[in-house]
Design an enzyme around this catalytic site. Structure first.
Site, PDB file in Angstrom:
ATOM      1  N   ASP A 229       0.823  -1.210   0.000  1.00  0.00           N
ATOM      2  CA  ASP A 229       0.000   0.000   0.000  1.00  0.00           C
ATOM      3  C   ASP A 229       0.865   1.271   0.000  1.00  0.00           C
ATOM      4  OD1 ASP A 229      -2.895   0.810   0.424  1.00  0.00           O
ATOM      5  OD2 ASP A 229      -1.969   1.912   2.069  1.00  0.00           O
ATOM      6  N   GLU A 288       2.027  -0.408  -4.675  1.00  0.00           N
ATOM      7  CA  GLU A 288       1.018   0.577  -5.084  1.00  0.00           C
ATOM      8  C   GLU A 288       1.675   1.955  -4.991  1.00  0.00           C
ATOM      9  OE1 GLU A 288      -3.336   2.412  -3.959  1.00  0.00           O
ATOM     10  OE2 GLU A 288      -1.728   2.243  -2.514  1.00  0.00           O
ATOM     11  N   HIS A 361     -10.469  -1.641  -5.317  1.00  0.00           N
ATOM     12  CA  HIS A 361     -11.410  -1.204  -4.281  1.00  0.00           C
ATOM     13  C   HIS A 361     -11.457   0.309  -4.109  1.00  0.00           C
ATOM     14  CE1 HIS A 361      -7.478  -1.203  -2.535  1.00  0.00           C
ATOM     15  NE2 HIS A 361      -7.918  -0.544  -1.491  1.00  0.00           N
ATOM     16  N   ASP A 362     -10.584   1.039  -4.817  1.00  0.00           N
ATOM     17  CA  ASP A 362     -10.572   2.501  -4.722  1.00  0.00           C
ATOM     18  C   ASP A 362     -11.174   3.174  -5.951  1.00  0.00           C
ATOM     19  OD1 ASP A 362      -9.185   2.409  -2.283  1.00  0.00           O
ATOM     20  OD2 ASP A 362      -7.226   2.501  -3.270  1.00  0.00           O
TER      21      ASP A 362
HETATM   22  O1  ISL Z   1      -8.637   6.637  -3.720  1.00  0.00           O
HETATM   23  C1  ISL Z   1      -7.806   7.447  -3.438  1.00  0.00           C
HETATM   24  C2  ISL Z   1      -8.102   8.734  -2.866  1.00  0.00           C
HETATM   25  O2  ISL Z   1      -8.501   9.594  -3.897  1.00  0.00           O
HETATM   26  C3  ISL Z   1      -6.421   7.188  -3.660  1.00  0.00           C
HETATM   27  O3  ISL Z   1      -5.626   8.304  -3.599  1.00  0.00           O
HETATM   28  C4  ISL Z   1      -5.985   6.212  -2.597  1.00  0.00           C
HETATM   29  O4  ISL Z   1      -6.115   6.769  -1.349  1.00  0.00           O
HETATM   30  C5  ISL Z   1      -4.570   5.883  -2.876  1.00  0.00           C
HETATM   31  O5  ISL Z   1      -4.638   5.159  -4.040  1.00  0.00           O
HETATM   32  C6  ISL Z   1      -3.976   5.022  -1.783  1.00  0.00           C
HETATM   33  O6  ISL Z   1      -4.753   3.895  -1.604  1.00  0.00           O
HETATM   34  C7  ISL Z   1      -4.376   2.970  -0.648  1.00  0.00           C
HETATM   35  O7  ISL Z   1      -4.072   3.552   0.601  1.00  0.00           O
HETATM   36  C8  ISL Z   1      -5.146   4.170   1.303  1.00  0.00           C
HETATM   37  C9  ISL Z   1      -6.411   3.329   1.346  1.00  0.00           C
HETATM   38  O8  ISL Z   1      -7.487   4.120   1.767  1.00  0.00           O
HETATM   39  C10 ISL Z   1      -6.735   2.736  -0.011  1.00  0.00           C
HETATM   40  O9  ISL Z   1      -7.862   1.904   0.084  1.00  0.00           O
HETATM   41  C11 ISL Z   1      -5.516   1.998  -0.458  1.00  0.00           C
HETATM   42  O10 ISL Z   1      -5.713   1.297  -1.652  1.00  0.00           O
HETATM   43  C12 ISL Z   1      -4.629   4.394   2.704  1.00  0.00           C
HETATM   44  O11 ISL Z   1      -4.164   3.178   3.232  1.00  0.00           O
END
Ligand code: ISL
Length: 593
Positions: A229, A288, A361-362
């Protein structure tokens, strides 16, 4: 030789590298793999509490086997206050009771391995939960843990705890400032995400080594890798300067000071030495990386540098963000999408490796965002998008329900949303005077909850996801769009994905072939070729709801080529029909020998 996906032998019966040219002999296993992401909260609920769990996932493994995926990536299942649905972890070495127990986890892992698949864990180590014992100790300044997190005093000359006194002007990803004031110590801690997700201080070697020890523990338990992440945010510029403030923005943009920060490569190389090096050839590691560019990605994924196998980049899923950000979307131009994905294909052609995704999931659902989720074109457009993506070079990721063409949900009011990002955005925007209906419209189109509605297993009231009340409402379209119906229908979106996955397993040109984009400026057609030795593939898709002619030059030399995959049943070849119908896609193969 022509290849028909229906004749591709079962993966378990196949000698993986048999008959491939020398260059591919030593290719890592994940280059020909397809990953399936499970969001545990929304996948399958075995105990009826309305929240998905590990036993639920275990009960659906045969479905994944039938789809043919090689790897299951599990979003976080660790103990967590669930402020950000598990991306706020309070114990890295256990399972949240809502999802089950370590024994359930071991059983799931064994079930995955028994079916010849692998399991990759989500590793969230840019931040912990504020309820993690490390943070509790850090906040209380005990056990030598103060500098495990990022603490800074108020801006000089300001009264600590008052508006504008934060150490710098950075905004958090989830609205508001990136700093939270701590009464007890009079200092602030950094949180790039929610205030319940304090950032770890990676400058501290004790932090890094605690993370590595935890990773080794999971690998010894048998997991096969990590999805990491926001791993490119862990190294921060230690000067913590103010960021530029865009017109109308409440906060500065700190990203130049923490995206691929000063020590990021050093940290990942250290992690590789400390954790991955002991498992040569076994693992899949994917970082990521919001904000990563292709030149950085080449460095991260160059095998000689020993960092990670591949990265998730965000360029193509940012192209429809408007001037006001992701919740202010604008129409996507296909030429821009092709320019972006084409540049990544080229940039990682000889060094490094791509990951390929439309969904996770985002992200809102791809069929609603890039396709057409209306009744006439939902299936066709879901298949066309899948075909385009899966025929690129890289490792494809399928997000749960994508293989059914699951669509965005019809959220009526703000109360229907659950995601902290959406709820915070709504509260901040409305407080700042925005029209609530407009804000809601942005959430409907781009909100992360679109991806998080229950997996649609069947047409029953809980969509086959739960016998209880789901934590977020199921999309009412599960009456029509569900796995049970699609498994029984050979022409379904599910079976199209199954064919694409089988094609990757059986056709080396899909995995290793070079990539050439055709018609880069066309706003409706997505066309490219792949080539490996004497084999060539032509991929042509009409990503539009009107018929579009294919230019004759594209089809030159493809007369008589074999159709490998198509989404209209009556497509024998392209010879006599150089017009692509609405959302039509076709993959042709020709071989010189
Ligand atoms: O969806 C987003 C906000 O606009 C992205 O910026 C997202 O926060 C970013 O891709 C990071 O995502 C990951 O870390 C976050 C978590 O909320 C997301 O679900 C995860 O995929 C913090 O851990």
């Amino acid at each position: 030789m022509s290849l028909d996906v229906r004749s591709i032998p079962d993966r378990s019966a196949r000698a993986p590298q048999e008959g491939r040219p020398d260059r591919q002999e030593d290719a890592p296993w994940w280059q020909s793999a397809v990953v399936y992401q499970v969001y545990p909260r929304s996948f399958a609920d075995a105990d009826g509490d309305g929240i998905g769990d590990l036993r639920g996932i275990a009960s659906r493994l045969d479905y994944l086997r039938e789809l043919g995926v090689d790897v299951l990536w599990l979003s976080p299942v660790y103990p967590s206050p669930q402020d950000d649905n598990g991306y706020d972890i309070s114990d890295y070495q256990d399972i949240d009771p809502v999802f089950g127990s370590l024994a359930d986890f071991d059983e799931l892992l064994a079930g995955v391995h028994r079916r010849g698949m692998k399991l990759v864990m989500d590793l969230v180590v840019n931040h912990t939960s504020d309820e993690h014992p490390w943070f509790r100790d850090s906040r209380a300044n005990v056990g030598g843990k103060r500098d495990w997190y990022v603490w800074r005093p108020a801006r000089p000359g300001r009264v600590p705890g008052t508006p504008g006194a934060e150490p710098n002007n950075w905004g958090s990803f989830f609205s508001g400032p990136a700093w939270e004031f701590d009464e007890g110590s009079g200092e602030y801690y950094l949180h790039l995400f929610s205030r319940k997700q304090p950032d770890l201080n990676w400058e501290n070697p004790r932090v890094r080594h605690a993370v590595y020890a935890m990773m080794r523990w999971w690998l010894e338990r048998g997991v096969d890798g990590f999805r990491m992440d926001v791993i490119n945010l862990v190294s921060k510029d230690q000067r913590f300067p103010d960021g530029a403030v865009a017109d109308g923005a409440a906060h500065g943009d700190g990203s130049p000071f923490y995206v691929c920060g000063p020590r990021i490569h050093e940290y990942l190389q250290e992690m590789h030495r400390e954790v991955f090096a002991a498992h040569p050839g076994r693992l899949l590691t994917v970082g990521e990386m919001p904000g990563v560019d292709v030149d950085q990605a080449r460095l991260f994924t160059d095998p000689d540098r020993a960092e990670v196998d591949m990265v998730f980049q965000f360029e193509h899923v940012g192209l429809d963000h408007g001037p006001g950000g992701k919740f202010d979307p604008r129409p996507l131009r296909l030429s821009e999408l092709k320019r972006s994905l084409g540049r990544w294909q080229e940039g990682l052609a000889t060094t490094g490796w791509n990951s390929l995704y439309w969904n996770n999931h985002d992200q809102p659902r791809a069929v609603s965002r890039f396709g057409d989720d209306g009744p006439r074109h939902r299936e066709l457009s879901a298949k066309a998008l899948a075909t385009v993506l899966h025929l690129h070079r890289g490792t494809p990721y399928v997000y749960q329900g994508e293989e059914l063409g699951m669509a965005n949900a019809p959220f009526a009011a703000v109360d229907d949303f659950r995601d902290i990002e959406s709820l915070n955005h709504y509260a901040h925007a409305v407080a700042a005077g925005a029209d609530p209906e407009r804000v809601l419209d942005g959430l409907r189109r781009m909100g992360r909850d679109n991806a998080r509605t229950p997996m649609q297993w069947d047409a029953s009231p809980g969509a086959g996801f739960t016998i209880g009340t789901p934590w977020i409402a199921a999309n009412p379209d599960h009456l029509r769009v569900n796995a049970a119906a699609q498994l029984a229908d050979p022409s379904s979106v599910f079976h199209h994905y199954r064919r694409l996955i089988a094609l990757r397993h059986g056709e080396p040109a899909v995995v290793h072939g070079d990539f050439t984009m055709l018609l880069p400026e066309d706003e409706h057609l997505y066309v490219f070729t792949r080539g490996l030795g004497g084999t060539a593939l032509l991929v042509a898709a009409n990503l539009d709801g009107a018929p579009r002619p294919l230019p004759a030059a594209v089809l030159e030399g493809w007369g008589g080529a074999r159709v490998l995959v198509a989404n209209y049943a009556d497509r024998p070849d392209l010879g006599g029909f150089p017009v692509l119908r609405p959302w039509e896609c076709v993959v042709l193969r020709r071989a010189s020998a």
